[in-house]
Design an enzyme around this catalytic site. Structure first.
Site, PDB file in Angstrom:
ATOM      1  N   TYR A 208       0.882  -1.161   0.000  1.00 46.73           N
ATOM      2  CA  TYR A 208       0.000   0.000   0.000  1.00 46.73           C
ATOM      3  C   TYR A 208       0.922   1.214   0.000  1.00 46.73           C
ATOM      4  O   TYR A 208       1.662   1.432   0.950  1.00 46.73           O
ATOM      5  CB  TYR A 208      -0.897   0.005   1.250  1.00 46.73           C
ATOM      6  CG  TYR A 208      -2.101  -0.896   1.138  1.00 46.73           C
ATOM      7  CD1 TYR A 208      -1.982  -2.269   1.298  1.00 46.73           C
ATOM      8  CD2 TYR A 208      -3.364  -0.375   0.866  1.00 46.73           C
ATOM      9  CE1 TYR A 208      -3.086  -3.109   1.200  1.00 46.73           C
ATOM     10  CE2 TYR A 208      -4.474  -1.203   0.770  1.00 46.73           C
ATOM     11  CZ  TYR A 208      -4.334  -2.559   0.929  1.00 46.73           C
ATOM     12  OH  TYR A 208      -5.418  -3.371   0.818  1.00 46.73           O
TER      13      TYR A 208
ATOM     14  N   HIS B 276     -17.605  -2.189   3.443  1.00 45.11           N
ATOM     15  CA  HIS B 276     -16.313  -2.301   4.125  1.00 45.11           C
ATOM     16  C   HIS B 276     -16.380  -3.240   5.325  1.00 45.11           C
ATOM     17  O   HIS B 276     -17.224  -3.088   6.205  1.00 45.11           O
ATOM     18  CB  HIS B 276     -15.859  -0.910   4.588  1.00 45.11           C
ATOM     19  CG  HIS B 276     -14.577  -0.928   5.341  1.00 45.11           C
ATOM     20  ND1 HIS B 276     -13.370  -1.213   4.731  1.00 45.11           N
ATOM     21  CD2 HIS B 276     -14.296  -0.739   6.652  1.00 45.11           C
ATOM     22  CE1 HIS B 276     -12.409  -1.172   5.640  1.00 45.11           C
ATOM     23  NE2 HIS B 276     -12.945  -0.894   6.813  1.00 45.11           N
TER      24      HIS B 276
END
Lengths: 620, 620
Positions: free
Chosen positions: A233, A415
């Site tokens: 990331y 999510h």
């Protein structure tokens, strides 16, 4: 039409000059390809172009394009195979396994070539489907490789077939490197295989016209050297130009560095919190020890893209406000590089291109958070295959916070953390479920894109929004509690809506007092294992529950019964005025009926066995 | 072949002489029948005779015969309609409702006649099935009325269709007294309708030869005047001849007084307890105040018959011992008269004919009781649509009581009181479910016949037998506790097996101490409503539980978790030696997979709409 020799070269197979020296096997495969192409390339062309496109494997050998017809309820697929060897598998399965998958198989037995609708059992062995629901429409050699065109109905009457529905679809593929004497001789476990997640049934939303004063701004990685590891990331902080005034973002799209299409998995642009005057600039892995603490305050989503997603257009009456007073000048770009082959030395400048206008649209678009409060009182017992937790946005909160004319939800981002498997939000009114806001029965925490809704959902004061997440904790030894940590869980639906209201958070959790009653009850049935003294934390208490069917069932019964504590908040800290503790669970008296998928009996049109694509004669 | 005029007379329709004077409506109906018969009587005859036969309505207007092919997985029906008016409905539904039923409809619009596969919605309105799965094979006038021959697969691919499975099937019918302009114009609520319960899928058991010394004995009602009320249970005591020695019953069958076929619902022969030297003779309603108390000791089933059942043959290696020393000479016949039309003055001598032999067979057949102990600790909360209770016959008990060579179960009679809706017994070995012993997904307490199993089930020492009953208490206000009373509940499977063992009862109930923990827990969550003091009885405690989802779910969790008390008994009073309290619940690690019914896509052979059986022209 391409000459056969050229196709063969493209397909990395021996050309005509090399043939005489080739082994019988090599020859057979070459013939397979040549005749296959010759036999089918005159078939009907696709009925419409393919708006969606995705590479299937990290090397880009297989490329999938598709379109969707909601009228015919079918999907047309175009699978482009670069460097075809002896065949290919393609299909879908519940969560991306190659076992229990619904497949199409193109294979050769060395002589003939076949295309068939098949399925793999739990051991990976492939079987012919009793009913052939994938229909081959065309097989054609192109300068880029072999192009297979086929279609499938969303629902078939074959119990071995995958039901194509809204939400994530786990596409699977496999490469056949050698001929197989029969379909049944193929086992997926010996093959080069993989999976790709995608939303197949995308919303057909009319593209609004861009106003003439539309400008663009690219938030892109600064020529990053992609690390040679599977998962990275990347975090990059950038800032708006000084004095940048208030604008509306009305569209955004991904900008992917050429050649990195299979590596860039998803990207998000966040706006930093306005409370801080400045943020330190940074470019590096998000989990780096060098990353400044303050970047944790850059969490307000401005734009999000994931593999397979197209440009995101806001409805023509709404845009996302950014710039101007009261809004931070700092933006954070996050890029998820997925590099399973651990390719070294690749550079990348991918990012998101924002299209914005100074001519503010009628409505500001907003984001609201539905689901569960991030609190350990909501927990999932270990060893569960499908445990559901539910969060509520109650009528009392919507009554207080929504305008009389309501809000319109046009997009949604689901999510959870690692154990999430399904997410759904349902709208209820007057005790009756009315509409699914968004549902993903094959949800993956590794594929969290913002999805346009197929139909906008209007929510009025007094409505209830029920968000349920299903978790799999089979491989966990202790309870998984709610919280921010990656090993804790969340259940959230970020809804994108307009007009923007003050309501940012409408979430719930079980009343903490009732949870203590539960721990007392556990102690009553088992030995006194759970500390119910004031100094014990809820995670500690959950960790000491001796899990068995009774303690699990009673926890489930508690969550289905006990009063809730509501977060009906203007921001994560400021509640609307009112009594929000010990609220009754919303009463849902009638639920939406699960529609029986109307399967189309395609056996009427299709062959009952494999399509013999050509007949090879052993030697050319 | 019958002449049309004769058929019309038989069918109670105006004959040729009356035609000219008949109304247009009457004429149309007459034509409907005549042309219908003319049009179809040349079709193929049934492929095999019809071994099973049952009247559908109490007046005997509709008679159904059928056969079953387990190879083709279909049923051929022959529906005989005496005195056809304007049409008929016939079909099946979950529990005999005319709403939500799977139907065939024969109707006329005054001109043409049609036969179609249809279904009724929850309001009783009839709709054409998208897929026509009932296939009309023949429509023929006979001296007895119109005979319709049609077939249906057990499973179809049509979600509106009833799945024909083992156990009880609720057949429904309706009489159309006038033409309807279309199928959709018919609503079942305005019609004369009814239901009949039957086991459609009977076991195909080879009929063993009767030995030459077979004698018969008829246990029949003594010329009873059937009361003019809907329900009568008639009790009649008779005795075996003095000095009647030990014999084996090897077969029995019903003997029904002619004309009473639709009134005699079921019959059972019980043997009285050997402990009593004599029993008072009696003939009268079983609920009569005049019935001697001692007749309650006549409960050992010797034979049982219910409507639609054929002769019951014991396997050729086994018979039921009766007569001789140690067995009572007294028998009790119980006949259930079902007289919904309250017909007066009908006399009846129906009963059961026992076929027995003095040449004793190799094995004595025995009956064993599986399921739940008759105790209030097993209770069903009120307002439940499908609450399940489970009783166990544990490995410890079978280990102790069964011979090493095991026992073979060849027949089974399921039993609950009024709220029972489903019953199933599953055999488990080494923690894995292996086989269904008997299952009825449409069980009715009003239809408790002894059913031959389609396949004998062998049970060995160490095996576990799990019997589950599902109850509907929607219309009850208080908990329904276990017990002997008709408003209390039972969950029993009487299995018929050989060789006979000492084990007569293998049943369980939740441990009483754990149930008290449950009542404490209820008090902890609600106000202290349940008296947990020693003087409170369990039924009183259940009656004071404030029912809500939590108390219900936790009771369910308790039954799925708490240890059990076993009755592993030689007779209802004498236990096998051992510790039978606080036994762990048997662990079932893998369950039998519900087989997906293989539906046959009959749309390939059948029309997609109604079969137009003939075209009438308004007037003859």
């Amino acid at each position: 039409m391409q000459a056969p020799s050229r196709q063969c070269r493209r397909a990395n197979l021996p050309g005509p000059n090399a043939r005489e020296a080739a082994s019988m096997y090599g020859t057979a495969v070459a013939i397979f390809l040549v005749i296959l192409v010759a036999a089918l390339q005159g078939s009907a062309p696709p009925e419409s172009p393919f708006p969606y496109h995705i590479p299937l494997d990290p090397e880009g050998v297989l490329e999938l394009s598709w379109n969707v017809s909601y009228v015919r309820k079918d999907v047309h697929f175009q699978l482009l195979v670069h460097g075809l060897q002896a065949g290919v598998l393609f299909g879908m399965s519940d969560r991306g396994e190659l076992q229990g998958a619904d497949l199409v198989v193109l294979w050769t037995d060395g002589g003939s070539a076949y295309f068939a609708d098949a399925w793999s059992d739990q051991k990976g062995q492939i079987h012919l489907d009793a009913q052939q629901d994938y229909q081959l429409l065309q097989a054609q050699g192109t300068p880029d490789g072999l192009s297979l065109l086929f279609k499938r109905s969303f629902a078939t009457c074959d119990p071995q077939d995958y039901l194509i529905e809204d939400g994530t679809v786990h596409l699977v593929y496999g490469i056949l490197e050698e001929p197989f004497r029969s379909l049944e001789a193929i086992n997926t476990s010996g093959l080069q295989t993989g999976l790709q997640r995608v939303q197949l049934l995308k919303a057909e939303v009319r593209t609004p016209a861009m106003p003439p004063d539309t400008h663009t701004m690219e938030i892109r990685a600064p020529d990053v050297l992609i690390p040679g590891q599977e998962t990275t990331y990347w975090c990059y902080i950038t800032e708006l130009p000084p004095g940048f005034s208030r604008h509306h973002i009305i569209m955004y799209e991904a900008v992917i560095t050429e050649g990195n299409e299979a590596l860039v998995h998803h990207m998000e642009v966040f706006q930093c919190a306005a409370e801080f005057e400045t943020f330190p600039l940074f470019s590096g892995p998000c989990d780096s020890k060098m990353k400044p603490e303050r970047l944790n305050y850059c969490r307000h989503v401005l734009a999000a893209w994931a593999l397979g997603a197209k440009a995101f257009y806001y409805p023509e009456e709404a845009g996302v406000a950014f710039g101007g007073p009261g809004s931070s000048r700092y933006l954070r770009l996050e890029v998820h590089y997925h590099n399973p082959l651990k390719i070294q030395g690749r550079r990348d400048s991918s990012g998101i291109r924002l299209h914005y206008t100074a001519t503010l649209r009628r409505f500001n678009a907003g984001i609201m958070e539905l689901g569960l409060v991030y609190t350990p009182v909501m927990a999932i017992p270990p060893h569960e295959t499908a445990f559901m937790l539910t969060g509520y946005c109650t009528d009392k909160c919507t009554q207080l916070a929504l305008p009389p004319s309501g809000i319109r939800i046009f997009a949604s981002q689901l999510h959870t953390h690692l154990t999430g498997r399904k997410v759904v939000t349902v709208l209820a009114r007057d005790g009756q479920e009315r509409e699914i806001v968004n549902r993903d029965n094959h949800y993956s925490p590794h594929f969290q894109e913002i999805r346009m809704l197929k139909k906008m959902v209007s929510v009025y004061p007094g409505d209830v929004l029920v968000t349920s997440c299903t978790y799999n904790t089979e491989d966990r030894k202790l309870a998984t509690v709610g919280g921010f940590g990656i090993l804790e869980e969340m259940c959230v639906n970020y809804i994108h809506y307009y007009p923007q209201t003050e309501l940012e958070l409408c979430k719930s959790a079980v009343d903490a007092g009732f949870l203590q009653k539960y721990f007392h009850l556990v102690n009553r049935f088992d030995s006194e294992g759970v500390c119910t003294c004031p100094q014990a934390s809820v995670p500690q208490q959950f960790a000491s529950v001796p899990w068995n069917s009774f303690n699990r069932d009673v926890l489930k019964a508690l969550y289905d019964f006990a009063p809730i504590s509501m977060h009906c908040n203007k921001s994560s800290a400021i509640r609307f005025q009112g009594e929000w503790d010990l609220q009754p669970l919303p009463k849902i008296l009638s639920t939406l009926e699960e529609p029986t998928p109307q399967c189309s009996a395609s056996q009427a049109q299709s062959p009952s066995g494999p399509t013999r694509v050509s007949i090879g004669r052993g030697r050319g």
